[in-house]
Design a protein around this motif. Sequence first.
Motif, PDB file in Angstrom:
ATOM      1  N   LYS A   1       0.837  -1.206   0.000  1.00  0.00           N
ATOM      2  CA  LYS A   1       0.000   0.000   0.000  1.00  0.00           C
ATOM      3  C   LYS A   1       0.870   1.253   0.000  1.00  0.00           C
ATOM      4  O   LYS A   1       0.634   2.198  -0.762  1.00  0.00           O
ATOM      5  N   LEU A   2       1.891   1.263   0.838  1.00  0.00           N
ATOM      6  CA  LEU A   2       2.811   2.402   0.916  1.00  0.00           C
ATOM      7  C   LEU A   2       3.526   2.627  -0.409  1.00  0.00           C
ATOM      8  O   LEU A   2       3.602   3.764  -0.912  1.00  0.00           O
ATOM      9  N   THR A   3       4.044   1.559  -0.996  1.00  0.00           N
ATOM     10  CA  THR A   3       4.813   1.716  -2.228  1.00  0.00           C
ATOM     11  C   THR A   3       3.915   2.116  -3.402  1.00  0.00           C
ATOM     12  O   THR A   3       4.292   2.952  -4.230  1.00  0.00           O
TER      13      THR A   3
ATOM     14  N   THR B   1       2.815   5.987  -2.759  1.00  0.00           N
ATOM     15  CA  THR B   1       3.815   7.055  -2.592  1.00  0.00           C
ATOM     16  C   THR B   1       5.044   6.876  -3.472  1.00  0.00           C
ATOM     17  O   THR B   1       5.821   7.818  -3.646  1.00  0.00           O
ATOM     18  N   GLY B   2       5.258   5.673  -4.011  1.00  0.00           N
ATOM     19  CA  GLY B   2       6.467   5.402  -4.785  1.00  0.00           C
ATOM     20  C   GLY B   2       7.675   5.065  -3.933  1.00  0.00           C
ATOM     21  O   GLY B   2       8.773   4.857  -4.455  1.00  0.00           O
ATOM     22  N   TRP B   3       7.475   4.977  -2.612  1.00  0.00           N
ATOM     23  CA  TRP B   3       8.584   4.665  -1.701  1.00  0.00           C
ATOM     24  C   TRP B   3       9.090   3.238  -1.924  1.00  0.00           C
ATOM     25  O   TRP B   3       8.310   2.323  -2.195  1.00  0.00           O
ATOM     26  N   ARG B   4      10.381   3.079  -1.814  1.00  0.00           N
ATOM     27  CA  ARG B   4      11.016   1.760  -1.784  1.00  0.00           C
ATOM     28  C   ARG B   4      12.163   1.808  -0.785  1.00  0.00           C
ATOM     29  O   ARG B   4      12.836   2.842  -0.673  1.00  0.00           O
ATOM     30  N   PRO B   5      12.428   0.713  -0.071  1.00  0.00           N
ATOM     31  CA  PRO B   5      13.636   0.682   0.761  1.00  0.00           C
ATOM     32  C   PRO B   5      14.864   0.832  -0.126  1.00  0.00           C
ATOM     33  O   PRO B   5      14.950   0.212  -1.181  1.00  0.00           O
ATOM     34  N   GLU B   6      15.810   1.658   0.295  1.00  0.00           N
ATOM     35  CA  GLU B   6      16.992   1.920  -0.521  1.00  0.00           C
ATOM     36  C   GLU B   6      18.298   1.478   0.128  1.00  0.00           C
ATOM     37  O   GLU B   6      19.278   1.251  -0.559  1.00  0.00           O
TER      38      GLU B   6
END
Length: 313
Positions: A289-291, A294-299
């Motif tokens: 849901k977060l990704t 928002t487009g977030w990914r662990p980096e």
Amino acid sequence: MRAKRYLITGIGGFVGGHLLNLLDFSNEPIETLGIDRLVRETPQTKNRMEAVDLLDRDRLRGLVAEFRPDFVIHLAAGSSVAESWKDPAGCFLNNMTAFLNLLDAVRDSVPGCRILSVGSAEVYGGVDSSTGTLREEMILNPRNPYAIGRLAQEQLGRVYVDGFGLDIISTRSFNHTGPGQSPRFAVPSFVRQLVDAKQRNGKKAVLSTGNVEVIRDLSDVRDVVRAYLLLLEKGRSGEVYNVCSGEGRTLRSVIETAAKLLDLDVEIVVDEKLLRPNDVKSFIGSNEKLTNETGWRPEIPFETTLRDMENNP
């Protein structure tokens, strides 16, 4: 252009410091007001700090009315499950009263302000996720006083969204670690012991632990605070989001990886006194849901997290 204003509660904590570091690199003009019970007060600059008890309703209201934030990130809360068992009423009342005071201060002065209410994956309770990751739509089963309070915080936020029209996003944040975390927590405790062993003899470490076969979802705190800012920008009001890596690793593998980075042999000795009878075997979240929103990914690779912790134990 008017600077965006961020009010951050719990600024003196582990996550607060990393969040402030991230905001300092913003390309936009910003002002921050960090508040905590015990902080070093500073003049009114870009990073202003104030010592404030969130239970002091009048002081908090006055400060919010004066600063008029565009965004609030609510980090402040007692975070120890063990302490919540010692004083269930104190833990619940402290955390809920602080949150209520903050919501009412915003409602009085800046009702259009966006609030990020940082919560905990503890609300999922004793769910073993070995057959699948934990998702936001699952039935919750909090199993300790701290988790009950965190669920109440989530639900109260939704009430203020529906009843008063406030703009509130909630998180269920899974375990996160990184440089500067207190050795009261498992991963920094392991790292500290390994670094000490390296400095003493440089060859071998013996660690006394609890159950190291449990599987946990561990993120780097620097990825986590980046998720928080993206949720402020793109999250949907009234929604709750898991903040997690989506991957599981045993605590044994954490210790062995940290030891390998230090070129140490490690012997793990399980101490029965440290075992928890109700430990959940596997606890892994879904960040879908977060990704997606928002487009977030662990980096940050986990090995980098451990290496940075070893350099700053």
